[in-house]
Design a protein around this motif. Sequence first.
Motif, PDB file in Angstrom:
ATOM      1  N   TYR A   1      -8.298  -4.087  -4.985  1.00 42.74           N
ATOM      2  CA  TYR A   1      -9.642  -3.492  -4.981  1.00 42.74           C
ATOM      3  C   TYR A   1      -9.851  -2.490  -3.848  1.00 42.74           C
ATOM      4  O   TYR A   1      -9.318  -2.648  -2.761  1.00 42.74           O
ATOM      5  N   THR A   2     -10.686  -1.491  -4.164  1.00 45.07           N
ATOM      6  CA  THR A   2     -11.238  -0.629  -3.114  1.00 45.07           C
ATOM      7  C   THR A   2     -12.747  -0.601  -3.339  1.00 45.07           C
ATOM      8  O   THR A   2     -13.238  -1.082  -4.357  1.00 45.07           O
ATOM      9  N   GLY A   3     -13.456  -0.011  -2.388  1.00 42.16           N
ATOM     10  CA  GLY A   3     -14.911   0.002  -2.576  1.00 42.16           C
ATOM     11  C   GLY A   3     -15.551   1.104  -1.766  1.00 42.16           C
ATOM     12  O   GLY A   3     -14.926   1.662  -0.864  1.00 42.16           O
ATOM     13  N   PHE A   4     -16.781   1.426  -2.125  1.00 43.50           N
ATOM     14  CA  PHE A   4     -17.559   2.286  -1.230  1.00 43.50           C
ATOM     15  C   PHE A   4     -18.827   1.573  -0.817  1.00 43.50           C
ATOM     16  O   PHE A   4     -19.272   0.630  -1.499  1.00 43.50           O
ATOM     17  N   ALA A   5     -19.374   2.016   0.315  1.00 42.99           N
ATOM     18  CA  ALA A   5     -20.608   1.423   0.816  1.00 42.99           C
ATOM     19  C   ALA A   5     -21.487   2.539   1.340  1.00 42.99           C
ATOM     20  O   ALA A   5     -21.007   3.621   1.670  1.00 42.99           O
ATOM     21  N   PHE A   6     -22.769   2.281   1.367  1.00 44.56           N
ATOM     22  CA  PHE A   6     -23.682   3.238   1.991  1.00 44.56           C
ATOM     23  C   PHE A   6     -24.836   2.505   2.644  1.00 44.56           C
ATOM     24  O   PHE A   6     -25.085   1.332   2.338  1.00 44.56           O
ATOM     25  N   GLY A   7     -25.495   3.182   3.561  1.00 47.99           N
ATOM     26  CA  GLY A   7     -26.650   2.587   4.259  1.00 47.99           C
ATOM     27  C   GLY A   7     -27.799   3.573   4.228  1.00 47.99           C
ATOM     28  O   GLY A   7     -28.064   4.267   5.196  1.00 47.99           O
ATOM     29  N   LEU A   8     -28.462   3.629   3.077  1.00 49.18           N
ATOM     30  CA  LEU A   8     -29.537   4.600   2.872  1.00 49.18           C
ATOM     31  C   LEU A   8     -30.677   4.399   3.879  1.00 49.18           C
ATOM     32  O   LEU A   8     -31.135   3.274   4.065  1.00 49.18           O
TER      33      LEU A   8
END
Length: 361
Positions: free
Chosen positions: A312-319
């Motif tokens: 697995y890979t993933g992306f994240a964000f902190g709006l």
Amino acid sequence: MPSYTLEQLTEQLAAIECEVRRNLAEVTQVDALRGLESRVLGKQGSLGALISSVKEYPPEQRGQVGKTVNEAKVRVKGLIDERLRTLESAASQAEVSAAGALDPTLPGVRRPLGSVHPVTAVQWEIERAFERLGFTVEAGPEMEEEYNNFDALNIPPTHPARDMQDTFWVDNGKVLRTHTSPVQHRAMIKFGAPLRIIAPGRCFRYETIDASHENTFHQVEGLVIDRDISLANLIAMAQTLLREVMRREVKLRVRPGYFPFVEPGIEIDMNCQICGGKRCPTCKQSGWVEILPAGMVHPNVLAAGKIDTEIYTGFAFGLGLTRLAMMKYGIRDIRVLNSGDLRALVAPERFGGPLLRGAEN
Ligand code: DAH
């Protein structure tokens, strides 16, 4: 010559309005209310006479005087009409109960609708937008384990990044979470992969408050973990999301950014919606505001969350939810948001309500 200067007139009007309010509270009969109305608004009435006196003012003052007097008239009339409605409905209800009957044809009582905070309004919109994309809305505690806030996010105790976020420490060794990112770790442990969550919530930093800094603000964390996830997915999602929430075309720009829990890290900026990119104090004269820091989840963070990094890979964000609300509603000073000033509230009709209730702490 008029009897009053504009200033005296304004005082007179305020006194009349005050008097009307006091009298209204005492009036219990419709007839008495009509009497009061003519004593105030009739030709010889206290306010009526002032209305007639507008023509005595010299032409250059007349516009301003007329406007002032008329506004007072509209307010007073509004107060009287409101009282009239209350008395009339009380009277008709009294009639009905006197007759010992319920009249089902009477109009129902309209309860005034409350309003929602701009941050809440934008949060609900975001929750709905992500729900349609198949995300789950998660929450974590505002008082968080040091490990979840830092270590699990690839920020060990000696890491200089701990200084990037000035932290409120609690006596019990926990922290007031400095960002919503610890929910990433919680969600990985709770659900495993694949995973799609957002986590809106309050964050805290030991900051001096000014027009663009608060010690209490809101973020929405996002995390997607799956096979073959790439930065392109992230940027496409950011575009769709921001366009949808702002309900207009927005310009985005992507820059590299550093955060210990992502590699590579990026900053997605939006053209300043306050000045339209022309440069203003809100965007610190740059025409852009940082709205969505993000990146590909660091393998150490996946590993801490017991995710198989071979698959697995993933992306994240902190709006920056607080900032997005400011952009959407044209709020220039962040302090308005925690001030309790009711004028900042947003009509609620357009929002369905929260997806997640009472899950905080
Ligand atoms: N947690 C970061 C902060 O508050 C923002 C952030 C940056 C969150 C990058 C992320 C990310 O998920 O990928 O400063």
